[in-house]
Design a protein around this motif. Sequence first.
Motif, PDB file in Angstrom:
ATOM      1  N   LEU A  40       0.815  -1.210   0.000  1.00 57.89           N
ATOM      2  CA  LEU A  40       0.000   0.000   0.000  1.00 57.89           C
ATOM      3  C   LEU A  40       0.848   1.260   0.000  1.00 57.89           C
ATOM      4  CD1 LEU A  40      -2.754  -1.096   2.543  1.00 57.89           C
ATOM      5  CD2 LEU A  40      -2.958  -0.926   0.063  1.00 57.89           C
ATOM      6  N   ARG A  41       2.109   1.137   0.369  1.00 58.77           N
ATOM      7  CA  ARG A  41       2.998   2.307   0.326  1.00 58.77           C
ATOM      8  C   ARG A  41       3.162   2.844  -1.096  1.00 58.77           C
ATOM      9  NH1 ARG A  41       6.050  -1.216   3.625  1.00 58.77           N
ATOM     10  NH2 ARG A  41       6.078  -0.633   5.826  1.00 58.77           N
ATOM     11  N   GLU A  42       2.884   2.001  -2.090  1.00 63.30           N
ATOM     12  CA  GLU A  42       3.079   2.408  -3.473  1.00 63.30           C
ATOM     13  C   GLU A  42       1.868   3.124  -4.054  1.00 63.30           C
ATOM     14  OE1 GLU A  42       4.298  -1.000  -5.698  1.00 63.30           O
ATOM     15  OE2 GLU A  42       6.175  -1.228  -4.601  1.00 63.30           O
ATOM     16  N   LEU A  43       0.818   3.298  -3.274  1.00 60.85           N
ATOM     17  CA  LEU A  43      -0.322   4.075  -3.763  1.00 60.85           C
ATOM     18  C   LEU A  43       0.147   5.476  -4.142  1.00 60.85           C
ATOM     19  CD1 LEU A  43      -3.146   3.138  -1.226  1.00 60.85           C
ATOM     20  CD2 LEU A  43      -3.198   2.740  -3.693  1.00 60.85           C
ATOM     21  N   PRO A  44      -0.260   5.973  -5.303  1.00 59.67           N
ATOM     22  CA  PRO A  44       0.169   7.318  -5.703  1.00 59.67           C
ATOM     23  C   PRO A  44      -0.511   8.384  -4.859  1.00 59.67           C
ATOM     24  CG  PRO A  44      -1.427   6.449  -7.259  1.00 59.67           C
ATOM     25  CD  PRO A  44      -1.098   5.319  -6.312  1.00 59.67           C
ATOM     26  N   GLU A  45       0.085   9.555  -4.811  1.00 50.58           N
ATOM     27  CA  GLU A  45      -0.551  10.676  -4.127  1.00 50.58           C
ATOM     28  C   GLU A  45      -1.881  10.976  -4.806  1.00 50.58           C
ATOM     29  OE1 GLU A  45       0.388  12.233  -1.456  1.00 50.58           O
ATOM     30  OE2 GLU A  45       2.266  11.126  -1.221  1.00 50.58           O
TER      31      GLU A  45
ATOM     32  N   ALA B 184      -6.946  10.274   6.856  1.00 49.68           N
ATOM     33  CA  ALA B 184      -7.030   9.228   7.869  1.00 49.68           C
ATOM     34  C   ALA B 184      -6.259   7.978   7.485  1.00 49.68           C
ATOM     35  CB  ALA B 184      -8.504   8.852   8.103  1.00 49.68           C
ATOM     36  N   PHE B 185      -5.734   7.935   6.252  1.00 50.94           N
ATOM     37  CA  PHE B 185      -5.085   6.700   5.811  1.00 50.94           C
ATOM     38  C   PHE B 185      -3.618   6.672   6.188  1.00 50.94           C
ATOM     39  CE2 PHE B 185      -2.873   4.259   2.462  1.00 50.94           C
ATOM     40  CZ  PHE B 185      -3.303   3.027   2.875  1.00 50.94           C
ATOM     41  N   PRO B 186      -3.188   5.655   6.963  1.00 49.70           N
ATOM     42  CA  PRO B 186      -1.779   5.561   7.361  1.00 49.70           C
ATOM     43  C   PRO B 186      -0.943   4.953   6.243  1.00 49.70           C
ATOM     44  CG  PRO B 186      -3.026   3.765   8.337  1.00 49.70           C
ATOM     45  CD  PRO B 186      -4.010   4.593   7.550  1.00 49.70           C
ATOM     46  N   VAL B 187      -0.548   5.762   5.268  1.00 54.52           N
ATOM     47  CA  VAL B 187       0.103   5.240   4.071  1.00 54.52           C
ATOM     48  C   VAL B 187       1.329   4.409   4.403  1.00 54.52           C
ATOM     49  CG1 VAL B 187       1.282   5.890   1.941  1.00 54.52           C
ATOM     50  CG2 VAL B 187      -0.777   7.111   2.644  1.00 54.52           C
ATOM     51  N   GLY B 188       2.055   4.748   5.421  1.00 56.05           N
ATOM     52  CA  GLY B 188       3.276   4.012   5.728  1.00 56.05           C
ATOM     53  C   GLY B 188       3.062   2.738   6.512  1.00 56.05           C
ATOM     54  N   SER B 189       1.802   2.422   6.845  1.00 57.07           N
ATOM     55  CA  SER B 189       1.577   1.285   7.733  1.00 57.07           C
ATOM     56  C   SER B 189       1.650  -0.047   7.020  1.00 57.07           C
ATOM     57  CB  SER B 189       0.195   1.407   8.394  1.00 57.07           C
ATOM     58  OG  SER B 189      -0.823   1.226   7.446  1.00 57.07           O
ATOM     59  N   ASP B 190       1.318  -0.051   5.681  1.00 59.72           N
ATOM     60  CA  ASP B 190       1.330  -1.295   4.920  1.00 59.72           C
ATOM     61  C   ASP B 190       0.477  -2.347   5.609  1.00 59.72           C
ATOM     62  OD1 ASP B 190       1.963  -2.946   2.825  1.00 59.72           O
ATOM     63  OD2 ASP B 190       3.777  -3.693   3.791  1.00 59.72           O
ATOM     64  N   ARG B 191      -0.665  -1.958   6.150  1.00 57.60           N
ATOM     65  CA  ARG B 191      -1.473  -2.866   6.947  1.00 57.60           C
ATOM     66  C   ARG B 191      -2.463  -3.601   6.066  1.00 57.60           C
ATOM     67  NH1 ARG B 191      -4.185   0.095  11.649  1.00 57.60           N
ATOM     68  NH2 ARG B 191      -5.038   1.265   9.905  1.00 57.60           N
TER      69      ARG B 191
END
Length: 220
Positions: free
Chosen positions: A184-189, A208-215
Amino acid sequence: MARRKRTAAEPPIFDTELADMPADLRWREWMNRIEAVLFAAPKPVEREALARVIGRDASIDLLIDDIREALRGKPYDVVSIAGGWAFRTRTAYADAIATSAAVPERAVDLTQNEAMVLVSIAYHQPVTRAGVSEVLGREVSRDVIGALRDKNMITAGPRSPTAGAPFTYVTTKGFLEHFGLDTLRELPEIEALQDAGLLSNDLGAPEAFPVGSDRLPDDM
């Protein structure tokens, strides 16, 4: 204790270690095995599956690196997708593939409404249906949520701590595979999607989305 002899009906033991081979030939054979598995697999292959065909002391990451190096100049490569690896053609050859009409369309058919809801979930997950409705500024029906679940784009996440403990929704590995993402870290801005005209500027920012969490859920 004496070893039990293998009967004629039992399959031969698959030799992963290849201890009788010279080191360079053994490494090449491990590379070939990984390439064969990736070539035959219809979906990205995870580390555990590749580990079954190589020796205990072999590094999957180094083998993948050597395979990618060997593919330099080829129109395809090994890429990381959804926590595994897969062969993918290089983008420079997308027009040639499309023009040939030799490859059937495999894209998931998403309506504009479904796409907007999916993007909202991707950037705000875990999020409830009411939360998605708030992001989009309009009611999101259960039918749209159901359609995205049927297409393996989303799945149920943890219960929300809000009143009534409604289900939240999160994206699946199928979502990552469909869009060619490893994590999920690769989602574009989201601004880049808007600038490209792929999203309406009315879509809220993914605060609200924790982009760095990779959850991701454990069962995906």
